[in-house]
Design a protein around this motif. Structure first.
Motif, PDB file in Angstrom:
ATOM      1  N   LEU A 280       6.148  -1.900 -16.010  1.00  0.00           N
ATOM      2  CA  LEU A 280       6.483  -0.484 -15.862  1.00  0.00           C
ATOM      3  C   LEU A 280       7.969  -0.269 -15.595  1.00  0.00           C
ATOM      4  O   LEU A 280       8.604   0.587 -16.229  1.00  0.00           O
ATOM      5  N   ASP A 281       8.541  -1.052 -14.697  1.00  0.00           N
ATOM      6  CA  ASP A 281       9.971  -0.883 -14.423  1.00  0.00           C
ATOM      7  C   ASP A 281      10.819  -1.239 -15.653  1.00  0.00           C
ATOM      8  O   ASP A 281      11.939  -0.752 -15.808  1.00  0.00           O
TER       9      ASP A 281
ATOM     10  N   THR B 187      11.167   1.865 -17.609  1.00  0.00           N
ATOM     11  CA  THR B 187      12.161   2.718 -16.943  1.00  0.00           C
ATOM     12  C   THR B 187      13.582   2.248 -17.269  1.00  0.00           C
ATOM     13  O   THR B 187      14.466   3.065 -17.580  1.00  0.00           O
TER      14      THR B 187
ATOM     15  N   GLN C  99      -4.361  -0.860 -20.180  1.00  0.00           N
ATOM     16  CA  GLN C  99      -4.602  -0.941 -18.732  1.00  0.00           C
ATOM     17  C   GLN C  99      -3.658  -0.123 -17.852  1.00  0.00           C
ATOM     18  O   GLN C  99      -3.955   0.119 -16.692  1.00  0.00           O
ATOM     19  N   PHE C 100      -2.500   0.235 -18.389  1.00  0.00           N
ATOM     20  CA  PHE C 100      -1.531   0.980 -17.583  1.00  0.00           C
ATOM     21  C   PHE C 100      -1.051   2.239 -18.305  1.00  0.00           C
ATOM     22  O   PHE C 100       0.050   2.725 -18.051  1.00  0.00           O
TER      23      PHE C 100
ATOM     24  N   GLU D 115       0.501   5.407 -16.399  1.00  0.00           N
ATOM     25  CA  GLU D 115       1.785   5.084 -15.784  1.00  0.00           C
ATOM     26  C   GLU D 115       2.861   4.855 -16.850  1.00  0.00           C
ATOM     27  O   GLU D 115       4.017   5.260 -16.679  1.00  0.00           O
TER      28      GLU D 115
ATOM     29  N   ARG E 212       4.222   8.045 -18.081  1.00  0.00           N
ATOM     30  CA  ARG E 212       5.099   8.681 -17.090  1.00  0.00           C
ATOM     31  C   ARG E 212       6.456   7.988 -17.013  1.00  0.00           C
ATOM     32  O   ARG E 212       7.453   8.613 -16.642  1.00  0.00           O
ATOM     33  N   ARG E 213       6.497   6.732 -17.390  1.00  0.00           N
ATOM     34  CA  ARG E 213       7.787   6.022 -17.386  1.00  0.00           C
ATOM     35  C   ARG E 213       8.596   6.279 -18.653  1.00  0.00           C
ATOM     36  O   ARG E 213       9.742   5.832 -18.757  1.00  0.00           O
TER      37      ARG E 213
ATOM     38  N   VAL F  63      -1.234  15.512 -15.656  1.00  0.00           N
ATOM     39  CA  VAL F  63      -1.330  14.096 -15.304  1.00  0.00           C
ATOM     40  C   VAL F  63      -2.640  13.789 -14.576  1.00  0.00           C
ATOM     41  O   VAL F  63      -3.161  12.677 -14.663  1.00  0.00           O
ATOM     42  N   ASP F  64      -3.163  14.770 -13.865  1.00  0.00           N
ATOM     43  CA  ASP F  64      -4.430  14.510 -13.170  1.00  0.00           C
ATOM     44  C   ASP F  64      -5.558  14.313 -14.170  1.00  0.00           C
ATOM     45  O   ASP F  64      -6.386  13.407 -14.025  1.00  0.00           O
TER      46      ASP F  64
ATOM     47  N   GLN G 169      -5.293  10.971 -15.843  1.00  0.00           N
ATOM     48  CA  GLN G 169      -5.798   9.893 -14.987  1.00  0.00           C
ATOM     49  C   GLN G 169      -7.327   9.936 -14.883  1.00  0.00           C
ATOM     50  O   GLN G 169      -7.985   8.893 -14.854  1.00  0.00           O
TER      51      GLN G 169
ATOM     52  N   PHE H 266      -8.720   8.403 -17.971  1.00  0.00           N
ATOM     53  CA  PHE H 266      -8.434   6.977 -17.910  1.00  0.00           C
ATOM     54  C   PHE H 266      -9.375   6.257 -16.941  1.00  0.00           C
ATOM     55  O   PHE H 266      -9.951   5.214 -17.264  1.00  0.00           O
TER      56      PHE H 266
END
Lengths: 307, 307, 307, 307
Positions: B173-174, B177, B199-200, B203, B206-207, B234-235, B238, B241
């Motif tokens: 994730l980073d 970013t 799996q992510f 997130e 959002r990145r 986003v809710d 999720q 997901f």
């Protein structure tokens, strides 16, 4: 306390090692943390493993950690003693048992490759440890050592002091089935506790595991899933598991996971600081934002899961 | 069809390659599968990747698959062309583009280690491909090649035909970013689509990721998550997901995952058979039991997720 | 020509694939090279192995190379057919045998780890190849797969078409002893030819190997060492070997070695150009200086070795 | 004694750790061995490295070895302090310097992959060590960490206490040339001493290395080669080297090499026993036969090399 044996079950929590913001050992937090794990349903503790940052401690610090945990805990304590050589393993294990641990855990050195090499290594470990019981850690993602079910069975046959498997091969469900079929057919039945951050706990229990040995920051998840499973309520076991799964998944990121775990533990008051020792890195701002989002959702969702 | 470029977004589904029970190519199922992916919200298809069992096909079979998919699909098609040498990559890429693909995907050979070696390899690939656009696949768990964000940025700077990153580093994730901060600061902005079985995904979006490129057996999950994210909810992203996550997790088991995926695809009628070519193995009975349990739960839970 | 079987002995030279300075196949040099290897004492040829840059050839080029070598050679020809999947292995092997090769060679894919995985892979290969004889290549330094002697013996027991071991484990001498003890005790005795650039040839022969399969640029070294060994003159075998050893050592540098080999072959007139295909690199000036120094010394020293 | 700095040259012998037949430390043999190394031309000693079986010693034993070597030796002593964490490195290094060592050596942990990770690790090491000078060990075959020349130069730039490279990359000659070109162009020039059992010593010196740091059982070989090189007599350097090369090659077998080395050292009276600590294995009968053959030939041949 009675030494570790093949009948161990339940939730052995992999304990973190708490540090102060400057990197010094935080012994006071150890007391808090031990109490926290017990309250949340742990039936045992495993310290100084990979996620306990064992490799970053000096020998004196390791001894301090063992002493403090054993002094505070009513639960049986297993100590990670993986080291590059047998002499160091023996001396760490002696220290641990003298202080009051019930057994030790040994992960294989990363250079082992063939079945023969792996079996040979654990035979040496077994002989070196003598009557000290040990846990075989099977975690290829981190150790680089792939251990087949056949090899585990040979280790169990040859090493009477191997009493437990910390199972975290991935995929690993059929491996549990194979191991349990072998013990049903007459092989010595050792305890199987599962790691991997708890990502497959309901399935692992259904395959014949005896519980969990992992450090997910909400140990009550493992305790509730094991309890529901033992009560025969697989739907409830899965319901509890599913609620925590978004956080389980986030904490299971290799390398990063330890800082995530410590962040949540500190947030919940289990330890005072979320410090990870160098060369570990603090969480990025974005990661903290991800976590706050997930933790807030978890809290809401738990309200809807019957207990 | 327009060639692939940096503006690609949405859900590029990683397509499986369907086989008959005897292991022969099942071309008829390709049509069904292409229709299925489109109906479930795919905006593109990626074929002959790692999960497309590309390595198990003869050259003739590969051509047949490309032809059949391109003939059936209204969506842009990317073709995996990873190979041990540049000559083979070039010849596979030429074939793919002639038939009608919009671009190709290249994973690094497992032997690359240093930043210099990785950059050198992709410079050679870039030069070899000429004006054919390519996707850089960053999947250390499977390729054994760890590519730093710095190195990706150098590849982007040096290789104008690198238009997309298939991001599946873990943790990663980073990294997204970092890459987006670099393009915000002036580096060429390429498309980032995320793999890792999804799996992510929340997130990752959002990145700053542009969508998903993965083959999870319920492509509508990715489509709905991306749509909710794009709508700023986003809710809900999720929530959708989370409903699928227990299955996402189960399908993400390395090695085993492809058979799981094909099992669900066959169960849903997307392909006729769940056959995995040798040396792939069929699922164990216990694994099928796990899956039936999870899929049944998913269906119930979806009923409670508003759409 | 008779198919390859367990009785093969002598020197099977690993042939390079000659290219023109622009990277195109140099078919004319293939003729020269085949003649050169035969003159220098080869009893067989192995083409399209790792050092034959097989991975860098297109399928058409591979066929051209096989055709040209087989057409020119009176010696038995083995063809490397390692590939990511069984379908490709089968189709390459069929092609090779149709053109006139006597057998094929298969190295394991880099992902294999446990004994069970390795044995399973070669069982699949064996079944896929049917009645085509194959050579098992055991070269951990390059393949990343460590195969124990026990596993080789199981492969030999289970796969009747495995007729030869290309031995290049390192260290590997005691492994030969173990394999020969097993065949002395009743296991099927397969041919063992040794690679590794010839670095341990005298010792390998004393342990029971049947000869060499390697591509050292002076094939007469292997031929003379084998001949002296067969004549029972171990001192002379070692004397010849020692003379060439400084060059053997220099050529054995991983990665770099192929360019060194081609440089010497071109210098000796065996091929027209020393071109290594991309991403291979040409030798540095300093490396060429090293080589000229060593080759000049070798020539002087050979004058003192009786023949 | 003056601390280690960038001007170190000559032959730093990698010392073995002598054990008695029962595996206990053999302190008396340490005295013998230190004298032997000095007589054979060592200009420094490096202890507790990979070939010093450091990983097999307890902390107390390590201290005993350092004390005994430093007490006996007039030569500067470097101590290997590689460990999984920075705290342990610091505490080992403090101990070593207090006892009288002139510097320490640090190999990278096997998990490092990207240039950024490697540079980050050595920056942490450098900061942790403070004013203690250290040797960077570059030995990919054993450590699994591939360090590019660019990364070494960044470490040299960022870490003023990195004063020496133990060079044992393979191939590695052009790397030395690159590093020396960089220091000629203004980068800080550190000492480069070469390992790898001495297999490329003449070439390494010609590329700009300052000597050897390796433990070949005949240290006089390294001393004579360096002396001949320094005197400008490259032919004589090579002549001496060539005489020992058959044994150098045999001793360079990974894993097995240490037992070979100890066998020869014991045979020459440098240590009392050739014991390798568990899980090391004693040499096979056939290996001893190989060695006796080679050593006998070496003795004859040395008689013909002028001194």
């Amino acid at each position: 306390m009675k030494r570790l044996d093949e009948t161990a079950r339940g939730v052995f929590t992999i304990a973190v090692t708490p540090f102060k913001p400057d990197g010094a050992l935080d012994l006071h937090s150890i007391d808090q943390m031990v109490d926290y794990y017990a309250e949340k349903g742990a039936t045992g503790l495993t310290i100084l493993g990979i996620m306990g940052e064992a490799g970053k401690l000096s020998a004196d610090e390791s001894r301090s950690v063992i002493r403090r945990v054993v002094a505070r805990s009513d639960l049986p304590v297993i100590v990670g003693v993986s080291a590059p050589g047998l002499a160091a393993i023996r001396s760490l294990a002696d220290t641990a048992l003298e202080i009051g641990a019930v057994g030790v855990m040994v992960a294989p050195p990363w250079t082992l490759r063939t079945d023969t090499q792996i079996l040979g290594y654990y035979r040496d470990v077994s002989e070196t440890l003598g009557d000290i019981p040990f846990v075989l850690q099977d975690f290829p993602l981190v150790t680089n050592v792939v251990i087949s079910a056949e090899t585990i069975l040979k280790i169990v046959a040859d090493c009477p002091n191997c009493v437990m498997l910390k199972h975290e091969d991935w995929p690993g469900l059929d491996k549990i089935t194979t191991l349990r079929a072998a013990s049903d057919a007459g092989a010595r039945r050792i305890s199987i506790l599962c790691g991997n951050g708890g990502q497959f706990l309901p399935e692992e229990l259904r395959r014949g595991a005896d519980g969990a040995m992992t450090g997910f920051a909400y140990p009550e998840m493992m305790a509730r899933v094991v309890a529901a499973h033992d009560a025969g309520d697989v739907d409830h076991a899965q319901e509890v598991f599913d609620a925590y799964l978004p956080v389980v998944r986030y904490e299971s990121q290799p390398g990063l996971g330890l800082a995530v775990r410590k962040y949540i533990l500190a947030r919940r008051g289990a330890i005072a600081h979320d410090t990870v020792r160098k060369p570990g890195k603090p969480l990025s701002e974005n990661t903290i934002r991800d976590l706050e989002f997930l933790v807030t959702r978890l809290e809401k969702r738990l309200a809807t899961v019957h207990s």
